[in-house]
Design a protein around this motif. Structure first.
Motif, PDB file in Angstrom:
ATOM      1  N   GLN A 252       6.777  -6.553  -5.137  1.00  0.00           N
ATOM      2  CA  GLN A 252       6.642  -6.915  -3.723  1.00  0.00           C
ATOM      3  C   GLN A 252       6.762  -5.687  -2.814  1.00  0.00           C
ATOM      4  OE1 GLN A 252       9.684  -9.965  -3.380  1.00  0.00           O
ATOM      5  NE2 GLN A 252       8.097 -11.540  -3.231  1.00  0.00           N
ATOM      6  N   ARG A 253       7.491  -4.693  -3.260  1.00  0.00           N
ATOM      7  CA  ARG A 253       7.692  -3.487  -2.454  1.00  0.00           C
ATOM      8  C   ARG A 253       6.617  -2.421  -2.707  1.00  0.00           C
ATOM      9  NH1 ARG A 253      12.189  -6.220  -2.950  1.00  0.00           N
ATOM     10  NH2 ARG A 253      13.815  -6.075  -1.360  1.00  0.00           N
ATOM     11  N   CYS A 254       5.752  -2.661  -3.650  1.00  0.00           N
ATOM     12  CA  CYS A 254       4.651  -1.726  -3.927  1.00  0.00           C
ATOM     13  C   CYS A 254       3.501  -2.044  -2.983  1.00  0.00           C
ATOM     14  CB  CYS A 254       4.219  -1.829  -5.395  1.00  0.00           C
ATOM     15  SG  CYS A 254       5.457  -1.260  -6.555  1.00  0.00           S
ATOM     16  N   ASP A 255       3.734  -1.789  -1.703  1.00  0.00           N
ATOM     17  CA  ASP A 255       2.809  -2.188  -0.660  1.00  0.00           C
ATOM     18  C   ASP A 255       2.156  -1.012   0.067  1.00  0.00           C
ATOM     19  OD1 ASP A 255       4.987  -1.182   0.716  1.00  0.00           O
ATOM     20  OD2 ASP A 255       5.443  -3.056   1.765  1.00  0.00           O
TER      21      ASP A 255
END
Length: 64
Positions: A17-20
């Protein structure tokens, strides 16, 4: 990892989710250290880096 799907939950979901494109790897580590504050910080960091490497190796994630 073309033509395959990932079913994510727990820490792996938190990481992906934080690999944005907005979070750095260090920011991801810092945020997960806050979530998993009872865990050994070095193990958390090692696990995150290993998982990101696995995703990269499987072509599920590219780093800029």
């Amino acid at each position: 990892m073309p033509e395959r799907a990932l079913r994510l939950n727990g820490p792996s979901l938190e990481i992906v989710q934080r690999c944005d494109g907005q979070h750095t790897v260090q920011q991801i580590i810092t945020e997960l250290l806050q979530i998993y504050s009872q865990a050994d910080p070095k193990k958390v960091e090692t696990d995150i880096l290993g998982y990101l490497q696995l995703l990269n190796d499987q072509r599920a994630l590219d780093f800029e």
